[in-house]
Scaffold this active site. Sequence first.
Site, short mmCIF file in Angstrom:
data_model
loop_
_atom_site.label_atom_id
_atom_site.label_comp_id
_atom_site.label_asym_id
_atom_site.label_seq_id
_atom_site.Cartn_x
_atom_site.Cartn_y
_atom_site.Cartn_z
N LYS A 196 0.85 -1.19 0.00
CA LYS A 196 0.00 0.00 0.00
C LYS A 196 0.88 1.23 0.00
O LYS A 196 2.03 1.17 0.46
CB LYS A 196 -0.89 0.02 1.26
CG LYS A 196 -2.14 0.85 1.09
CD LYS A 196 -3.17 0.10 0.27
CE LYS A 196 -4.54 0.70 0.32
NZ LYS A 196 -5.54 -0.31 -0.03
N1 GLU Z 1 -7.16 0.05 -3.23
C1 GLU Z 1 -7.92 -1.11 -3.53
C2 GLU Z 1 -7.98 -2.03 -2.32
O1 GLU Z 1 -7.85 -1.60 -1.20
C3 GLU Z 1 -7.47 -1.79 -4.82
C4 GLU Z 1 -6.04 -2.28 -4.82
C5 GLU Z 1 -5.59 -2.79 -6.19
O2 GLU Z 1 -6.38 -2.83 -7.10
O3 GLU Z 1 -4.41 -3.12 -6.29
O4 GLU Z 1 -8.22 -3.20 -2.43
#
Ligand code: GLU
Length: 424
Positions: A113
């Site tokens: 993240k």
């Molecule tokens: N931000 C989204 C999540 O928390 C998508 C992450 C992604 O597609 O890599 O799952």
Amino acid sequence: MAQAEATITDEFNAFTVAQRQFDIAADHLGLEDGLRLVLRTTKREFTTHFPVQMDNGDVEVFTGYRVQHDLGRGPAKGGIRYHPDVTLDEVKALAMWMTWKCAVVRLPYGGAKGGVVCDPKGMSLAELEKLTRRFTTELAPMIGPDSDIPAPDVNTNSQTMAWIMDTYSMHHGYSIPSVVTGKPVNVGGSEGRVEATGRGVVFTIESAAREIELDLADATVVVQGFGNAGSVAATLLRRDYKCRILAVSDTSGAIYSSAGIDPAQAVAYKRQNGALAGMPGTEPLTNEELLALPCDILIPAALENQILASNADRIQARIIAEAANGPTTPEADQILYENGQMLIPDILANAGGVTVSYFEWVQDKQAFFWKEAEINEKLRLIMTSSFAEVLAMAKQEHVDMRTAAYLIAVSRVADATRVRGIYP
Ligand code: GLU
């Protein structure tokens, strides 16, 4: 109490919450000590302080993070959020949750993240572009199509992803679309990606409703947070299932109508006025009132720490579907479980987003693109079979749905770590 101590012991510290959730599953699985140490720790934490020249000519320095939690099952995957409250511990938690999320739905990824501490609502498009391009440049040692693939999260979108893709590509001298997912369709994005998180949430709600014998036609729904996930979930539940959307909220406040809110109208109103508050035909509510409304389905689709020991008893919904990451603390989980409510945990409920991100990455790598109907059908299969696996585990082990999802996810990641071995 000193700041550092307060951070570590704070029951609302997202990373502490993530570790406690992990510990519950690790205890239940009897996970060996070494593996437990590996998996409850993040692998890499990157912090950068970088300058951006603002529209008025002043230079500001922003702080950004990218954390990779585990790479045992494949390249790191996870979004980037822009928010004033971003902290390293929050990003660490979100990275760990991505590891379990990818494992629950069997995507060949580890978890990551990113976040930048900023207030995007007070920034111009030009400032956001400069911030994104410079942050991407700072992230160069971390990201790549086979190492770590970012995506949208809170306050970032397909435009942000296009800038990331362009900046990374410029540095290499040719286009590398698979470095990031959630891009606009005509630069290598996937059909259905924008709706994927909300659509996935709805598929899990459909499965949960079947399990508890709740008829979705005229079922009442409350949605906290009207961003990409919440607004799409509300729209699909109304349009495709005829649910009645009793209340929705955004950072401007919550709005309520006993006759039901038309989500399409709410989207249009928010686009025009910048906020939901004041929408004609609705009454204002506080956030606490919103969460405590009598309803069949509650969808927390905002941020962490919304359903807590202090308010869980007031939640009346039969199904709680976590479109947000980390909205519920472990104490609140226990209360909801004892009260017989079905909580569909974030790592399952909102996994539709990263699932279609995976489809986008596969399409980019093979440079061959699929139709939306095919994508939605593949998404449905993954969401419904994953829900069924988690539900079966919950029944077999007599645990709540979050613990069941963790038992499955942690086992898969632990197996990968065991079979790969500890290098050297
Ligand atoms: N931000 C989204 C999540 O928390 C998508 C992450 C992604 O597609 O890599 O799952």
